[in-house]
Design a protein around this motif. Sequence first.
Motif, PDB file in Angstrom:
ATOM      1  N   VAL A  32      20.787 -15.231  11.604  1.00 37.35           N
ATOM      2  CA  VAL A  32      19.644 -14.993  10.710  1.00 37.35           C
ATOM      3  C   VAL A  32      19.933 -15.571   9.332  1.00 37.35           C
ATOM      4  CG1 VAL A  32      18.289 -13.204   9.554  1.00 37.35           C
ATOM      5  CG2 VAL A  32      18.832 -12.987  11.986  1.00 37.35           C
ATOM      6  N   ILE A  33      21.151 -15.365   8.855  1.00 33.58           N
ATOM      7  CA  ILE A  33      21.530 -15.903   7.540  1.00 33.58           C
ATOM      8  C   ILE A  33      21.501 -17.427   7.570  1.00 33.58           C
ATOM      9  CG2 ILE A  33      23.433 -16.119   5.892  1.00 33.58           C
ATOM     10  CD1 ILE A  33      24.162 -13.221   6.570  1.00 33.58           C
ATOM     11  N   SER A  46      17.977 -18.623   7.555  1.00 32.84           N
ATOM     12  CA  SER A  46      17.386 -18.398   6.234  1.00 32.84           C
ATOM     13  C   SER A  46      17.844 -19.455   5.247  1.00 32.84           C
ATOM     14  CB  SER A  46      17.765 -17.020   5.707  1.00 32.84           C
ATOM     15  OG  SER A  46      17.243 -16.010   6.548  1.00 32.84           O
ATOM     16  N   ALA A  55      15.509 -22.252   3.405  1.00 38.09           N
ATOM     17  CA  ALA A  55      15.514 -22.388   1.948  1.00 38.09           C
ATOM     18  C   ALA A  55      15.844 -23.820   1.539  1.00 38.09           C
ATOM     19  CB  ALA A  55      16.514 -21.412   1.338  1.00 38.09           C
TER      20      ALA A  55
END
Length: 64
Positions: free
Chosen positions: A6-7, A10, A14
């Motif tokens: 998930v990180i 993300s 970004a």
Amino acid sequence: MMRSAVIGLSLAAAALALAGCKPSAPPPQIFKAQTDALEKAKGVEKQLQDEQVKHSAEEAEQEK
């Protein structure tokens, strides 16, 4: 394991968002003279082909 995915997603999202905000620089005109000459030659070739088609049509009309 799931948290790191998930990180990672993300961070990737970004990065893509920030990359989309940058103004793009115009492409360098390194080969401008060569591309201009090529386009001109293509135009001349098209004119010659058109004249040849026209001439062939005139000859065919005269043979009738």
